[in-house]
Design a protein around this motif. Sequence first.
Motif, PDB file in Angstrom:
ATOM      1  N   ASP A 187       0.831  -1.199   0.000  1.00 19.25           N
ATOM      2  CA  ASP A 187       0.000   0.000   0.000  1.00 19.25           C
ATOM      3  C   ASP A 187       0.867   1.250   0.000  1.00 19.25           C
ATOM      4  OD1 ASP A 187      -2.423  -1.549   2.204  1.00 19.25           O
ATOM      5  OD2 ASP A 187      -2.334  -1.449   0.020  1.00 19.25           O
ATOM      6  N   GLU A 214       1.056   4.237  -2.879  1.00 16.24           N
ATOM      7  CA  GLU A 214       0.856   5.652  -2.610  1.00 16.24           C
ATOM      8  C   GLU A 214       2.055   6.478  -3.022  1.00 16.24           C
ATOM      9  OE1 GLU A 214      -0.878   7.519   1.117  1.00 16.24           O
ATOM     10  OE2 GLU A 214      -1.249   5.384   1.461  1.00 16.24           O
ATOM     11  N   ALA A 237      -0.380   4.675  -9.433  1.00 20.20           N
ATOM     12  CA  ALA A 237      -1.609   5.364  -9.032  1.00 20.20           C
ATOM     13  C   ALA A 237      -2.854   4.650  -9.528  1.00 20.20           C
ATOM     14  CB  ALA A 237      -1.583   6.809  -9.552  1.00 20.20           C
ATOM     15  N   GLU A 252      -4.746   2.398  -7.066  1.00 21.52           N
ATOM     16  CA  GLU A 252      -5.429   2.855  -5.864  1.00 21.52           C
ATOM     17  C   GLU A 252      -6.890   2.468  -5.888  1.00 21.52           C
ATOM     18  OE1 GLU A 252      -4.665   6.994  -5.405  1.00 21.52           O
ATOM     19  OE2 GLU A 252      -2.509   6.657  -5.176  1.00 21.52           O
TER      20      GLU A 252
END
Lengths: 116, 146
Positions: free
Chosen positions: A99, A103, A109, A112
């Motif tokens: 995670d 980020e 991206a 996400e």
Amino acid sequence: MAAAAAGSGTPREEEAPGGEAAATQAQAPTTAPGARLSRLPLARVKALVKADPDVTLAGQEAIFILARAAELFVETIAKDAYCCAQQGKRKTLQRRDLDNAIEAVDEFAFLEGTLD
Amino acid sequence: MAERPEDLNLPNAVITRIIKEALPDGVNISKEARSAISRAASVFVLYATSCANNFAMKGKRKTLNASDVLSAMEEMEFQRFVTPLKEALEAYRREQKGKKEASEQKKKDKDKKTDSEEQDKSREEDDEDEERLDEEEQNEEEEVDN
């Protein structure tokens, strides 16, 4: 200085033609040497590609490159996640390392919100 | 069997192996992390497919080809993948070409000679059959001339 001939006692992985089936799970049993150009089974990659309703057809080369790209992606994200684990001085990669990597790295991206 | 696209996972064993080879020895990975990476790889393929498809549509083609995928990589900011992918593509094309020629050769041999079974056996045994391999090479040259 006699150059040591390949396979003189040291069992290298790519030597035996079609002998080992360790990593090639769902792939067709090819006997060509060095045939492990991609480890991910092309059939599964093809299934993913076909899941896209906008895609009509995909050439064999395209499937192959996608499989290879997915492998590179796995390597990349594993290494990036490992950097986070290293900072915590742990030797086991945890979900949170992943995670954090997602980020932190712009290229990830698109991931996400997709991994839950 | 209505599965969502994200559920089409790639085989765990292969994913694990790729991860382990990418990381230093002695580093482990938790099950959750591994399955998350597997999922991420599926999402990656889906996303890349979608991007590549855009390029194909721009080119008014209905079939995704290799260059569409390469363009997609750049679009997705994975330029660093482009070079290794191009190399892999070259190797793949060579292999495909080799396979095709080999199977065509086999077909023609079957038609011509009844000794084809012996030749197939000798191909698998690399030790003693250099002479026969030379014969096969000669045959290949003849075919090319034709």
